[in-house]
Motif scaffolding. Structure first.
Motif, mmCIF file in Angstrom:
data_model
loop_
_atom_site.group_PDB
_atom_site.id
_atom_site.type_symbol
_atom_site.label_atom_id
_atom_site.label_comp_id
_atom_site.label_asym_id
_atom_site.label_seq_id
_atom_site.Cartn_x
_atom_site.Cartn_y
_atom_site.Cartn_z
ATOM 1 N N ASP A 16 0.830 -1.213 0.000
ATOM 2 C CA ASP A 16 0.000 0.000 0.000
ATOM 3 C C ASP A 16 0.858 1.254 0.000
ATOM 4 O O ASP A 16 0.601 2.204 -0.727
ATOM 5 N N LEU A 20 1.161 4.034 -3.003
ATOM 6 C CA LEU A 20 0.878 5.464 -2.801
ATOM 7 C C LEU A 20 2.048 6.306 -3.297
ATOM 8 O O LEU A 20 1.857 7.308 -4.006
ATOM 9 N N ASN A 22 4.261 5.531 -5.500
ATOM 10 C CA ASN A 22 4.300 5.437 -6.957
ATOM 11 C C ASN A 22 3.389 6.506 -7.565
ATOM 12 O O ASN A 22 3.714 7.144 -8.562
ATOM 13 N N GLU A 23 2.259 6.690 -6.926
ATOM 14 C CA GLU A 23 1.279 7.681 -7.365
ATOM 15 C C GLU A 23 1.785 9.098 -7.093
ATOM 16 O O GLU A 23 1.438 10.043 -7.788
ATOM 17 N N TYR A 27 4.218 14.407 -7.895
ATOM 18 C CA TYR A 27 4.275 15.536 -6.943
ATOM 19 C C TYR A 27 5.696 15.700 -6.380
ATOM 20 O O TYR A 27 6.155 16.816 -6.158
ATOM 21 N N ARG A 53 3.787 -4.571 -9.566
ATOM 22 C CA ARG A 53 3.051 -3.380 -9.124
ATOM 23 C C ARG A 53 3.209 -2.189 -10.058
ATOM 24 O O ARG A 53 2.599 -1.141 -9.817
ATOM 25 N N ASN A 107 1.282 2.450 7.995
ATOM 26 C CA ASN A 107 1.671 3.113 6.753
ATOM 27 C C ASN A 107 1.726 4.621 7.006
ATOM 28 O O ASN A 107 0.708 5.219 7.359
ATOM 29 N N GLY A 109 1.952 7.147 5.081
ATOM 30 C CA GLY A 109 1.398 8.069 4.096
ATOM 31 C C GLY A 109 2.496 8.928 3.482
ATOM 32 O O GLY A 109 3.689 8.620 3.585
ATOM 33 N N ASP A 111 2.175 12.580 3.548
ATOM 34 C CA ASP A 111 1.989 13.957 3.991
ATOM 35 C C ASP A 111 3.262 14.559 4.595
ATOM 36 O O ASP A 111 3.640 15.689 4.273
ATOM 37 N N PRO B 60 -8.145 7.958 -6.521
ATOM 38 C CA PRO B 60 -7.755 6.942 -7.501
ATOM 39 C C PRO B 60 -6.243 6.727 -7.531
ATOM 40 O O PRO B 60 -5.486 7.685 -7.672
ATOM 41 N N LEU B 61 -5.826 5.483 -7.378
ATOM 42 C CA LEU B 61 -4.411 5.139 -7.533
ATOM 43 C C LEU B 61 -4.237 4.690 -8.989
ATOM 44 O O LEU B 61 -4.339 3.519 -9.311
ATOM 45 N N GLU B 62 -3.982 5.677 -9.827
ATOM 46 C CA GLU B 62 -3.966 5.444 -11.278
ATOM 47 C C GLU B 62 -2.938 4.425 -11.738
ATOM 48 O O GLU B 62 -3.178 3.687 -12.684
ATOM 49 N N LYS B 63 -1.789 4.442 -11.084
ATOM 50 C CA LYS B 63 -0.724 3.534 -11.521
ATOM 51 C C LYS B 63 -1.099 2.089 -11.200
ATOM 52 O O LYS B 63 -0.851 1.189 -11.982
ATOM 53 N N ALA B 64 -1.702 1.890 -10.040
ATOM 54 C CA ALA B 64 -2.095 0.537 -9.636
ATOM 55 C C ALA B 64 -3.397 0.120 -10.317
ATOM 56 O O ALA B 64 -3.603 -1.040 -10.634
ATOM 57 N N PHE B 134 -7.527 13.707 -4.817
ATOM 58 C CA PHE B 134 -6.475 12.765 -4.416
ATOM 59 C C PHE B 134 -5.420 13.495 -3.579
ATOM 60 O O PHE B 134 -5.041 13.034 -2.493
ATOM 61 N N TYR B 135 -4.990 14.660 -4.085
ATOM 62 C CA TYR B 135 -3.916 15.392 -3.410
ATOM 63 C C TYR B 135 -4.348 15.856 -2.016
ATOM 64 O O TYR B 135 -3.610 15.693 -1.036
ATOM 65 N N MET B 138 -4.395 12.959 0.307
ATOM 66 C CA MET B 138 -3.037 12.592 0.728
ATOM 67 C C MET B 138 -2.551 13.536 1.826
ATOM 68 O O MET B 138 -1.959 13.105 2.816
ATOM 69 N N ARG B 139 -2.854 14.834 1.671
ATOM 70 C CA ARG B 139 -2.436 15.807 2.689
ATOM 71 C C ARG B 139 -3.201 15.633 3.997
ATOM 72 O O ARG B 139 -2.765 16.093 5.036
ATOM 73 N N VAL B 142 -4.484 10.321 4.030
ATOM 74 C CA VAL B 142 -4.992 9.113 3.379
ATOM 75 C C VAL B 142 -3.779 8.367 2.805
ATOM 76 O O VAL B 142 -2.968 8.954 2.101
ATOM 77 N N ASN B 143 -3.647 7.087 3.174
ATOM 78 C CA ASN B 143 -2.458 6.348 2.739
ATOM 79 C C ASN B 143 -2.804 5.088 1.955
ATOM 80 O O ASN B 143 -1.944 4.401 1.439
ATOM 81 N N ALA B 144 -4.078 4.758 1.892
ATOM 82 C CA ALA B 144 -4.538 3.589 1.161
ATOM 83 C C ALA B 144 -6.051 3.748 1.016
ATOM 84 O O ALA B 144 -6.642 4.633 1.636
#
Lengths: 126, 173
Positions: A16, A20, A22-23, A27, A53, A107, A109, A111, B60-64, B134-135, B138-139, B142-144
């Protein structure tokens, strides 16, 4: 440079976390930051995990001598023989500007990494 | 960790707007865990009724999950025709087929204006809105997916089975 030490390829939390990150590459790139994942898994394991993955960042094998880099970064768990889940953000001069150690199974994250990158950027521009 | 930005009019909200429980889900339409959470959340909505306000935000985790972004855009496109939640349900109920022709098929089933739907599907500003969500997720830590926030605070416990329902009943009974 972002160093992401993690315990093991294929484990659920690591999967997980790395998915994340990777996504997040797009940024990180805005801050000219490169991410590498590091665990004690060998290179063939890393290659297989990365291919499965679809990771777009390198995984480094801290395999032989086992955990040597993890130990240098105080991120090695002697009891289980794996890297801990530790994050380091280094600036362009190689100086550690931020680090974080996650409790087992948590995890962290992305941030905290973004906060660190923003801070380094501000420092550079001020 | 706290939710930022807080819930506003631009969010997708289902249920009583003044409910004492505000449950936010950050989800990905192609994520199998979110697919498993879907009936669980439906059941929580049924059990808690007026006490619950549900908010869905995209992560959305676009890569996965290569179809996750377009599926999220499809939900936003449906929102432009007043059918966000219908599409949201449709996507989770048909999670294994989220390619472009499937999305158009679902839009047809929901009697959406297809010309407009397809325009919105290709609209970069809508895709950007999803990416912004998404961004911000994440801030907020959110990690999964799925990640839940209850009244603005991240829920770290299990959502499996009836764990989340029991937690909400205990805390807000």
């Amino acid at each position: 440079m972002i160093l992401a030490f993690y315990p093991a390829d294929w484990s659920p939390v690591c999967g997980d976390q790395m998915a994340l990150y990777n996504e997040m590459l797009q940024y990180f790139r805005k801050f000219n930051a490169q991410l590498v994942g590091i665990s004690v898994d060998g290179k063939w394991c890393h290659m297989s995990f990365s291919k499965d993955r679809g990771f777009h960042f390198p995984l480094l094998a801290d395999f032989e001598p086992k955990g040597a880099v993890s130990k240098m970064y105080e991120s090695y768990d002697e009891a289980v023989g794996e890297s801990r889940r530790a994050l380091y953000v280094l600036d362009e001069d190689g100086i550690i500007r931020w680090n974080h150690l996650s409790p087992v199974g948590i995890n962290p994250g992305a941030d905290g990494i973004m906060d660190a990158l923003e801070e380094i950027d501000q420092r550079k521009n001020s | 960790m706290a939710l930022r930005p807080p819930i506003s009019d631009t969010d997708h909200i289902q249920g009583n707007p003044d409910a004492i429980i505000e449950l936010v889900e950050y989800g990905d339409y192609q994520c199998p865990h979110c697919g498993r959470a879907y009936p669980i959340i439906k059941n929580i909505q049924k059990e808690l009724g007026d006490k619950l306000k549900l908010v869905f935000r995209d992560f959305p985790l676009e890569k996965a999950h290569p179809q996750a972004l377009m599926a999220a855009v499809a939900s936003e496109a449906a929102d432009n025709q007043g059918k966000f939640w219908d599409m949201h349900d449709m996507l989770f109920e048909n999670q294994r087929r989220l390619n472009r022709s499937a999305l158009v098929e679902y839009a047809t089933t929901l009697s959406l204006d297809i010309v407009r739907f397809e325009q919105d599907l290709a609209d970069e500003t809508i895709a950007q809105k999803v990416k912004d969500e998404f961004y911000s997720g994440m801030r907020s830590g959110v990690n999964a997916t799925p990640t839940f926030f209850i009244n603005g605070e991240k829920y770290e416990g299990s959502w499996e089975g009836d764990d989340l329902l029991v937690y909400l009943l205990d805390r807000f009974a």
